[in-house]
Write a protein that holds these residues in place. Structure first.
Motif: not given
Length: 1449
Positions: A38-39, A45-50, A295-297, A581-584
């Motif tokens: 998860r981490h 996700e943070r990298l992808a958002a950037e 993370k989305s930022a 959405s958050t993946l399980p």
């Protein structure tokens, strides 16, 4: 806690506490794999958002991509090291991970990589390096890396990487900063409230907020609040970095060696000193951590307008202002969740116009007004609830604006919608949820792992009357949302066409198709690679369950259902972008995957399906009397009858699994278990097992109940041993561990079940047939455990004659994979088992299993077939290959070719090897697609340095291709090559072991098939060597320099074999390629390896190079450097002589440069008189002396060691002689006797004494005859009995040598006489020219390799000659002008001793003098000289009793 803020800790205490706290943190991370995954996803996700930022439109450089790839590879390698149990693999993956992670850890933190701050990447790398060093048990280094993470990037370290650790070791020092921040924040909020002077400083601000207050925030007030937030975050970061550096100094401080003072504890100073202290435990998390970045930022730190920031801060102020410092319960506050509204740093802070800000503020005021309704109902509990529960983000809200405002705000609306949706998604627990649920989800990380948050459906996004978007927060309770297993984790909607992948995860078909169409090859949740290119069939069992649920919940079904997946779901969907959405998390427990047909039939209906609740209640009512009986009755017969009635009612009720939940209660299950342990009625036992099996299939908790107590499993194992085969089905469903199964010794019992010809299950249809369950359990036992356990259990299967029973079960569709796995383990252990399987097996079921199986099943089939064709009999192996090639409906070769192209890397070598062998059954053709693809796969595996396991497998398969197998079918290529090189010991030792396991007829048959094996070997070697003009040699060149010992050794064996075979067939231009690639590598192995066998293999390969002129010339450049090694290797390897001979014959080679002699110790034996004769045999030196003593010396060390001194002779022992058999020693003495000695390891022992009536001057003897000379002319021949016979000639005999039935005598007059011992006649072998002045004499004779070396008085500058015994021709001369009195010959050199104490060294091959040795003899002379056979040492004895030793380098 590391830093105690109440008192100053000693430096040693700080270090110890750091190691403990950080070690505990890392240990928790290493144990929890799901948390690590998860981490990683969060960071990604943070990298992808950037990268997806609209401002980031620059092209990423290749170097930046490489850095990110190194980080990814390092983390993956670390995960492999954590998951593996093999120590060697773990250390190799850790070394690789360290190299990859260090690349990112050493980045310049002030720069960026691919738009990402280097400080973030470096901190992430340091975190993983701390895991790595913890796995190496280097706790000190692990702590240093964690501290460096906080130094490099304190902000993300405390909110992303290690927030719990930051709380433990840094937060206690931030008390003053937290108090200052809270104080200042409240003051600013009070400035906003009108008439604040009338309010208490700790008033609940929730009562004071309304729309007018929100709109009254002035820009300068909002700006001050924003500056406070920024200053607070900077202060936390700076002090975190400060304390991290202090801790590093403490970790590196050594009081014993350091000259520096003890590091002083720093003090965290706030910008303004607080008026009073605050309890740390009572400060909410959003205050402790400061602004938290979602993370989305990405990595943005300033993106919201000032006024929006102010309003958000005021929202936080509402919560913190209502928090009473005095009355707050610290325990409740600590358990409370983190408020997403307090995450100020995560909002987008792009600067907009004031009118845009006003629209946002108005929407915020709408939320505030809508909150007033529920605030009244929560007034009584506001003090007891955490700030999270009173957060505005958790309450319903709406957003409205005019069309004009919607057009003008643009990006602002999107950012705020994203923020709101994120808050709603984070608030998974609504106020309507019970307190117990809330507490459980926050306190139980294990349960939260399985909790699946769903994306809100599109119905939650409605359009208002003014066409603006309105967000309606409708919290989903367990009763108002579909079961999590019915919802696609990608779309967040109920399945319409569910498909279950090989990873066990289920997705909507169209969603996963779009995922795969975009080039993704892994499962979205587990990240495991997907081997199948096409999707499986619809999961109809799940679809039926969903249909039943929809019938009962039509409203929810309409709300959460979607007929099709939105197109461009991953890129252009507004729903995806705005409401993520958050993946399980993949946390589902393991269930048996095989035998699913019967299991699916039992679970085809849902407990809440079309059967009415009334029917279920009626059945339960009918069952209750019998259930009460088995739970309470003490009468066993009543309980047995009740069990039979229960199954009868259950089967007749036709409600399927509707009563499973009722029967699955622990009390009822325990009642069934008591019956199993007490009853002896087979029908009752089978019925009980059937009931429990059905319950386990419906509910895993029943299995947990059965395995929670060891005695229950013992009961089932006991039933198995008593012959109740149905118990195997129940045991299998319980999923026991290997240790549980092995502790009960069930192999024999399971084999008995497998060997049963008929199955009687009283009409029950078990989820898995007992025989199939027995096979599966047997596989778990035989294939589980360590190597010794696997060997032991496989031998039990073989000894119990289980192989025929297993072979007969191959016709069953279920269990084939397990049977093949068991057979594979058995044939690897025992050669006889392999012969039985090869002769009796039907290969068509194996091929059917291969054609229809997945990657794992196909891999087992390939391993089995490859092992099966590795037979010692080449013709038998070819027959099996032919069956594999021709058997089956489909073309096996074509199937193998297709599978080779899509198989995992670890399976490619075995597949390619099998395909290549099938192709070479016929004579090699000019072109074959099968051969080309197989060779390409083998070479690819050899060249993949990042997959060392594939390299090892490829080298192993190449070794097996040669066809060298012993009687026990073990590959013995290395032993065979060593035998070819002249080193026989390993091969002979192995063959002695093989003879024990092989009868005489089979062993003789193997010898007869040697010709067929050699033909196959040449065919294989030709194909391998000539593919792509010797490309395999380039691959082997890289493998030879591998850091892995196993890879380097295996590649040396394969390369040596190919080089040996390369010179057995005509050259096609490949030899030059092989020489360029491998010559230097073989020379390096020869010189640097400490392993004798590796040196011999390298020498065997080099022997091929010296057979051609180019190879000789290139090796000549290395001759001097490797000459010493070659000379030492000569005694163990016969091919070395060929190399040395070829190098010595090079025209430009100076032999004198290759000669080297080191003077050794000198021994004084003058007390025994002259040293008259010496012999060297079996690492022993035997010397005779003028006082009648014979001494035996051990010459294994640098200085000889005396091990025996024999005094049998009365006078001087003038001569010693040892025949070629080396079994006896003969000594002649002036006491007129010849003695015979036996030669033992540590001594010689006199066994016979013969009186010959004359003093013996020279002697040569064997078991049949003794020839000696005395003071007179001629020679005496003594046949060990009677009187010696005199063979006279006119010259005195000075020396003699015996060769067969011929005696050669060196005489005065410079002649050599030849005596025929059969006819007792003599003839002249050589007669020299007589000179008028002086006496010419032959003083020494030596015979070696069919040559006679005679030396003595120089005549015309020639002191000796070399004759060929076969034709008496002179083949060389010793050109020296000094008299040679003693001579010694070994494999390389001739040593001649002169009167003046000089020993001349002659090259034996050329008979050319290359050096001389000066011995200081003063007034003495050299009386004897001898060298060992391998030319390692030289010994010289003198007339004054000294023994000198030289080491010949």
């Amino acid at each position: 806690m590391v830093g105690n803020y109440r008192f100053k800790m000693e430096e040693n205490d700080i270090v110890g506490s750091l190691i403990t706290s950080v070690g505990s943190f890392i240990q928790d991370r290493l144990i929890d794999r799901e948390q690590r995954l998860r981490h990683k996803e969060q960071c990604a996700e943070r990298l992808a958002a950037e990268n997806a930022s609209p401002h980031n439109d620059t092209e990423v450089r290749y170097s930046d991509q490489a850095v990110l790839a190194n980080l990814d590879w390092g983390i993956d390698a670390l995960e492999e090291a954590i998951s593996t149990s093999n120590t060697e693999t773990k250390m190799a993956r850790l070394d690789y991970a360290e190299k990859m992670l260090q690349v990112c850890a050493l980045l310049n933190s002030s720069q960026k990589t691919a738009g990402v701050p280097n400080s973030y990447l470096s901190a992430w790398a340091h975190l993983n390096l701390s895991y790595l060093f913890k796995l190496r048990n280097e706790g000190h280094s692990a702590v240093l890396h964690v501290l460096e993470m906080f130094v490099v990037e304190p902000f993300f370290s405390r909110i992303d990487f290690a927030p719990e650790l930051w709380k433990s070791i840094f937060l206690p020092h931030m008390n003053s900063i937290l108090g200052w921040y809270t104080e200042e924040r409240k003051r600013m909020v009070m400035d906003v409230i009108p008439d604040a002077s009338d309010l208490s400083f700790t008033v609940d601000f929730d009562h004071c907020f309304d729309e007018s207050l929100l709109l009254s925030v002035r820009p300068e007030q909002a700006e001050r609040i924003q500056e406070l937030e920024q200053l607070y975050g900077q202060s936390l970061d700076e002090n975190t970095r400060l304390y991290a550096k202090h801790y590093k100094e403490c970790m590196n401080y050594d009081a014993a060696t350091s000259r520096r003072a003890i590091p002083m504890l720093p003090i965290a100073e706030p910008p303004v000193t607080p008026l009073r202290d605050f309890s740390i435990r009572s400060i909410p998390d959003y205050v402790k951590f400061g602004p938290i970045l979602p993370k989305s930022a990405g990595f943005a730190t300033t993106s919201l307008p000032i006024r929006t920031m102010a309003v958000s801060t005021l929202g936080n102020a509402e919560e913190s202002a209502g928090w009473d410092v005095v009355d707050e319960n610290p325990e409740e506050c600590e358990d409370s969740g983190e408020d997403s509204d307090g995450c100020l740093g995560g909002m987008e802070r792009s600067k907009e116009k004031d009118d845009d800000t006003v629209s946002v503020l108005s929407s915020r005021s709408n939320r505030s007004s809508s909150k007033e309704v529920e605030r009244q109902s929560l007034m009584d509990t506001s003090r007891r609830q955490s700030p999270h529960n009173s957060s505005p983000a958790g309450s319903p809200c709406s957003r409205t604006s005019s069309p004009k405002s919607a057009r003008s705000t643009g990006t602002m609306q999107t950012s705020m919608l994203r923020l709101l949706s994120t808050r709603a998604m984070d608030s998974n627990i609504s106020p309507s949820d019970t307190d117990e649920e809330t507490t459980e989800q926050f306190r139980s990380p294990r349960k939260s792992t399985h909790h699946v948050p769903y994306a809100l459906p599109k119905s939650s996004l409605n359009q208002g009357e003014d066409c603006s978007l309105s967000y309606i927060s409708s919290p989903l309770t367990p009763k108002s949302r579909p079961p999590k297993d019915f919802v696609c984790p990608i779309t967040g909607q109920i399945f319409n066409d569910p498909v279950t992948l090989e990873t066990g995860q289920t997705y909507e078909r169209k969603a996963i198709q779009e995922w795969m169409s975009r080039g993704n090859t892994t499962c979205p949740i587990t990240r495991q690679p997907l081997s199948a290119a096409s999707l499986p069939k619809t999961n109809y069992v799940l679809k039926r369950l969903i249909t039943s649920w929809k019938d009962q919940h039509p409203e929810l079904a309409r709300e959460f259902s979607s007929l099709e997946t939105p197109q461009n779901f991953y890129t252009s969907s507004t729903f995806h972008n705005d409401i993520p959405s958050t993946l399980p998390t993949s946390g589902a427990e393991y269930k048996p995957q095989r035998f699913t047909t019967a299991a699916a039939a039992t679970l085809s209906t849902s407990p809440n399906s079309v059967i009415s609740q009334t029917s279920n209640e009626a059945v339960i009512t009918a069952l209750k009397p019998y259930i009460l009986c088995i739970c309470n009755s003490e009468d066993l017969q009543e309980c047995e009858a009740a069990v039979l009635e229960i199954v009868k009612i259950w089967s007749e009720s036709n409600v399927g699994s509707g009563i499973n939940s009722y029967l699955s209660s622990p009390t009822i299950v325990n009642g069934f278990l008591e019956i199993l342990s007490a009853s002896t009625n087979k029908d009752v036992l089978k019925t009980t097992i059937y009931i429990l099996s059905q319950l386990i299939c419906a509910d895993d908790h029943v299995g947990d109940l059965l395995t929670s107590i060891d005695s229950d499993f013992y009961c089932l194992a006991d039933l198995l041993r008593k012959g109740l085969s149905e118990a195997a089905a129940l045991v299998y469903l319980l999923r026991p561990s290997f240790s549980q199964l092995s502790s009960h010794n069930l192999v024999t019992t399971l084999l008995h079940i497998v060997s049963k010809k008929s199955e009687d299950h009283v009409g029950f249809r078990y989820a898995v047939a007992p025989k199939d369950a027995a096979v599966a359990l047997l596989e778990q036992i035989v294939a589980g455990g360590d190597e010794s356990e696997r060997s032991h259990n496989a031998m039990i299967v073989i000894k119990e004659n289980g192989i025929p029973a297993l072979l007969s079960c191959l016709n069953r569709l279920d269990g084939r994979e397990s049977i093949v796995s068991i057979l594979l383990c058995c044939i690897r252990i025992d050669s006889v088992c392999k012969s039985i399987v090869a002769s009796k097996i039907e290969l068509s079921p194996i091929l059917e299993l291969f054609h229809g199986g997945n990657d794992s099943v196909r891999g087992i089939c390939i391993e089995f077939l490859c092992e099966l064709v590795q037979m010692g009999r080449r013709t038998f192996s070819n027959q099996i290959l032919q069956i594999i090639k021709d058997e089956g409906t489909f073309s096996t070769m074509h199937t193998l070719l297709v599978y080779l192209q899509m198989s995992p890397m670890v399976q490619k070598p075995a597949i390619a090897t099998l395909l290549l062998q099938l192709d070479l059954l016929a004579a090699p053709r000019k072109m074959s697609i099968y051969r080309e693809e197989a060779m390409e796969a083998l070479l690819e595996a050899l060249q993949r340095k990042d997959f060392p396991s594939s390299q090892v497998m490829a080298l192993g398969t190449l070794s097996s291709l040669s066809g060298h197998f012993g009687g026990s079918r073990k590959a013995y290529m290395e032993c065979w090559l060593l035998k070819v090189a002249g080193f026989d010991q390993p091969y002979n030792a192995m063959m002695r072991g093989e003879e024990k396991n092989t009868d005489e007829a089979e062993f003789a048959e193997m010898k007869e098939e040697e010709k067929a094996a050699r033909n196959w070997e040449k065919r294989i070697a030709f194909v391998l060597a000539n593919h792509e003009k010797g490309l395999i040699f380039k691959a082997l060149e890289e493998c030879l320099v591998s850091n892995s010992i196993e890879i380097a050794k295996s590649s040396l064996v394969v390369a040596t074999w190919l080089m040996y075979m390369l010179y057995t067939f005509p050259d096609c231009g490949i030899r030059d390629v092989a020489r360029k690639c491998l010559l230097e590598k073989f020379i390096s192995v020869l010189q640097s390896s400490k392993n004798l066998e590796e040196k011999i293999l390298a020498a065997l390969a080099l022997r091929g190079f010296v057979t051609e002129p180019r190879g000789q010339n290139e090796m000549g450049a290395y001759a001097k450097s490797m000459w010493k090694t070659l000379r030492r290797l000569k005694k163990s390897c016969t091919v070395v002589h060929d190399i040395m001979k070829a190098l010595m014959n090079l025209p430009y080679m100076d032999a004198a440069e290759l000669w080297c002699c080191v003077e050794g110790p000198e021994l004084d034996m003058s007390m025994n008189g002259e040293i008259l004769s010496m012999l060297h045999i079996r690492n022993r030196l035997i010397s005779s002396h003028s006082d009648g003593t014979i001494k035996v010396w051990d010459t294994g060390k640098r200085a000889p060691r005396l091990i025996q001194e024999a005094r049998e002779h009365a006078k001087a022992v003038t001569c010693l002689y040892v025949p070629p058999s080396c079994d006896k020693l003969y000594s002649g003495s002036l006491d007129k006797t010849i003695r015979i000695w036996t030669i033992r390891q540590e001594e010689i022992h006199c066994i016979q004494v013969h009186d010959v009536k004359e003093g013996v001057v020279a002697l040569a003897a064997n078991a049949s005859v003794a020839c000696f000379s005395s003071q007179g002319n001629g020679v005496k021949v003594y046949n060990w009995s009677g009187i010696p016979k005199n063979i006279s000639f006119n010259n005195k005999v000075k020396c003699m040598k015996l060769e067969g039935d011929k005696l050669y005598c060196g005489c005065s007059g410079y002649s050599v006489q030849e005596v025929d011992l059969k006819t007792y006649t003599s003839s002249s072998f050589y007669s020299g020219t007589k000179k008028l002045l002086g006496k010419q004499t032959i003083y020494s004779l030596q015979i070696q390799d069919g040559l006679l070396y005679a030396s003595g008085t120089p005549v015309d500058g020639i002191a000796g000659k070399v004759f060929k015994l076969s034709n008496k021709a002179v083949v060389g001369s010793l050109a020296t002008g000094v008299e040679v009195q003693q001579c010694s010959v070994n494999n390389d050199f001739i040593f001649t001793a002169t009167k003046c104490g000089i020993i001349e060294v002659w090259l034996k091959e050329r008979i050319a003098k290359i050096a001389y040795i000066k011995m200081d003899v003063a007034h003495a002379r050299i009386t004897s000289i001898v060298s060992d056979a391998h030319g390692q040492k030289l010994f010289a004895g003198t007339s004054d009793g000294r023994l000198q030793i030289w080491s010949l380098e």
